[in-house]
Design an enzyme around this catalytic site. Sequence first.
Site, PDB file in Angstrom:
ATOM      1  N   SER A 116       2.831  98.728  35.580  1.00 17.14           N
ATOM      2  CA  SER A 116       3.135  98.289  34.207  1.00 17.14           C
ATOM      3  C   SER A 116       1.954  98.323  33.252  1.00 17.14           C
ATOM      4  CB  SER A 116       3.718  96.879  34.223  1.00 17.14           C
ATOM      5  OG  SER A 116       5.053  96.942  34.599  1.00 17.14           O
ATOM      6  N   TYR A 124      10.260 106.983  33.462  1.00 13.04           N
ATOM      7  CA  TYR A 124       9.751 105.625  33.755  1.00 13.04           C
ATOM      8  C   TYR A 124       9.157 105.551  35.161  1.00 13.04           C
ATOM      9  CZ  TYR A 124       9.666 100.630  34.693  1.00 13.04           C
ATOM     10  OH  TYR A 124       9.264  99.364  35.052  1.00 13.04           O
ATOM     11  N   VAL A 160       2.189  95.656  38.957  1.00 10.62           N
ATOM     12  CA  VAL A 160       2.407  95.189  40.326  1.00 10.62           C
ATOM     13  C   VAL A 160       1.630  96.005  41.360  1.00 10.62           C
ATOM     14  CG1 VAL A 160       4.654  94.128  39.843  1.00 10.62           C
ATOM     15  CG2 VAL A 160       4.553  96.510  40.638  1.00 10.62           C
ATOM     16  N   LYS A 178       2.479 100.475  30.331  1.00  7.94           N
ATOM     17  CA  LYS A 178       3.312 100.085  29.191  1.00  7.94           C
ATOM     18  C   LYS A 178       2.472  99.769  27.945  1.00  7.94           C
ATOM     19  CE  LYS A 178       6.749  98.600  32.506  1.00  7.94           C
ATOM     20  NZ  LYS A 178       7.344  97.513  33.300  1.00  7.94           N
ATOM     21  N   TYR A 232       3.468  89.184  32.384  1.00  5.50           N
ATOM     22  CA  TYR A 232       4.753  88.679  32.894  1.00  5.50           C
ATOM     23  C   TYR A 232       5.061  87.294  32.323  1.00  5.50           C
ATOM     24  CZ  TYR A 232       3.734  92.553  35.989  1.00  5.50           C
ATOM     25  OH  TYR A 232       3.413  93.782  36.474  1.00  5.50           O
TER      26      TYR A 232
HETATM   27  N1  GLU Z   1       7.658 100.166  38.516  1.00  4.24           N
HETATM   28  C1  GLU Z   1       7.709  98.736  38.536  1.00  4.24           C
HETATM   29  C2  GLU Z   1       9.120  98.261  38.358  1.00  4.24           C
HETATM   30  O1  GLU Z   1       9.829  98.878  37.661  1.00  4.24           O
HETATM   31  C3  GLU Z   1       6.809  98.218  37.465  1.00  4.24           C
HETATM   32  C4  GLU Z   1       6.674  96.747  37.564  1.00  4.24           C
HETATM   33  C5  GLU Z   1       5.400  96.209  37.046  1.00  4.24           C
HETATM   34  O2  GLU Z   1       4.313  96.684  37.315  1.00  4.24           O
HETATM   35  O3  GLU Z   1       5.525  95.219  36.315  1.00  4.24           O
HETATM   36  O4  GLU Z   1       9.548  97.303  38.894  1.00  4.24           O
END
Ligand code: GLU
Length: 309
Positions: free
Chosen positions: A69, A194, A263, A72, A245
């Site tokens: 993430s 994604y 994650v 993002k 988060y």
């Molecule tokens: N590819 C992970 C998911 O979609 C990303 C989650 C993350 O790093 O927050 O769950």
Amino acid sequence: MAILGFMDLQALLDDLAREAAPFAARGKVADYIPALAVVDPTCFGIALATTDGQVFGSGHWRVPFSIQSISKAFSLALVLARDGEALWRRVGREPSGNPFNSLVQLEYEKGIPRNPFINAGALILIDRLLSLTGDSLGTLQAFLRAESANPAVGIDQEVAASEAEHGHRNAALAHFMASCGNLENPVDQVLDHYFRQCSLAMSCGDLAKAGLFLANHGLRADGSRLLTRSEAKRTNSIMLTCGTYDTAGDFAYRVGLPGKSGVGGGIVAVLPERGVLCVWSPALDPHGNSVAGVEALDRFTTRTGWSVF
Ligand code: GLU
């Protein structure tokens, strides 16, 4: 910048690596994506790229890991750069207070994700970047390669396959948003970009350098402008309020910097006008943040006094 001169940053990072790495024992490596579960939880890396062009690192700071993430934050910048405020018709900018892959909030809020950093919001970013460029992943990858000066930045195919195979929740989020009319491109195409975007592998050193535009009021490594000063401020603000988060409040309390976690165990944190820190330690707290990573950042800002507050 002279501000860096008086402190032995290399010695500081070495100290932080030694002190923070043992905290990994309190966390657990993500296993809901099976390819991430095999990563050695004792790895620890920390890097600092400064706005005056220096890079410091300690531990496994040159080892590529799954950025997940963290990607993002870069997607948000790339969409804001092209589309400006139009994005906010399709996604909010409030902390979610819910897990990053929660379905329930999205239904209550009629397919408008709370913010661009929960999974649903990131799918909107990718959808928009696909419409704007025709290749969301390619645009992001080219940007990351250029900013990190590392043409080898690429996708870990094993992680990408694992993500796709176990991506049912993300598929559910995308389909739900499509049913609400909040997706412009086919669900499968958005999901494909994604999963592969989350599977990009980069080191702490790569990520710290790639994030420097956020510490530099939107200016890229080559001096060109990606974001206006105001857009860079807004991206950092959303990182501070939504980047870690449903514990963004605790992260702000402890670290006092805009940050984005993933994650895979990485966290990128921005020191405005000074530089960018990236830490990596794969063992996570129950919310998805690297335990030793947050510990190292907490100690860094406590010891240097370099936070935004
Ligand atoms: N590819 C992970 C998911 O979609 C990303 C989650 C993350 O790093 O927050 O769950």
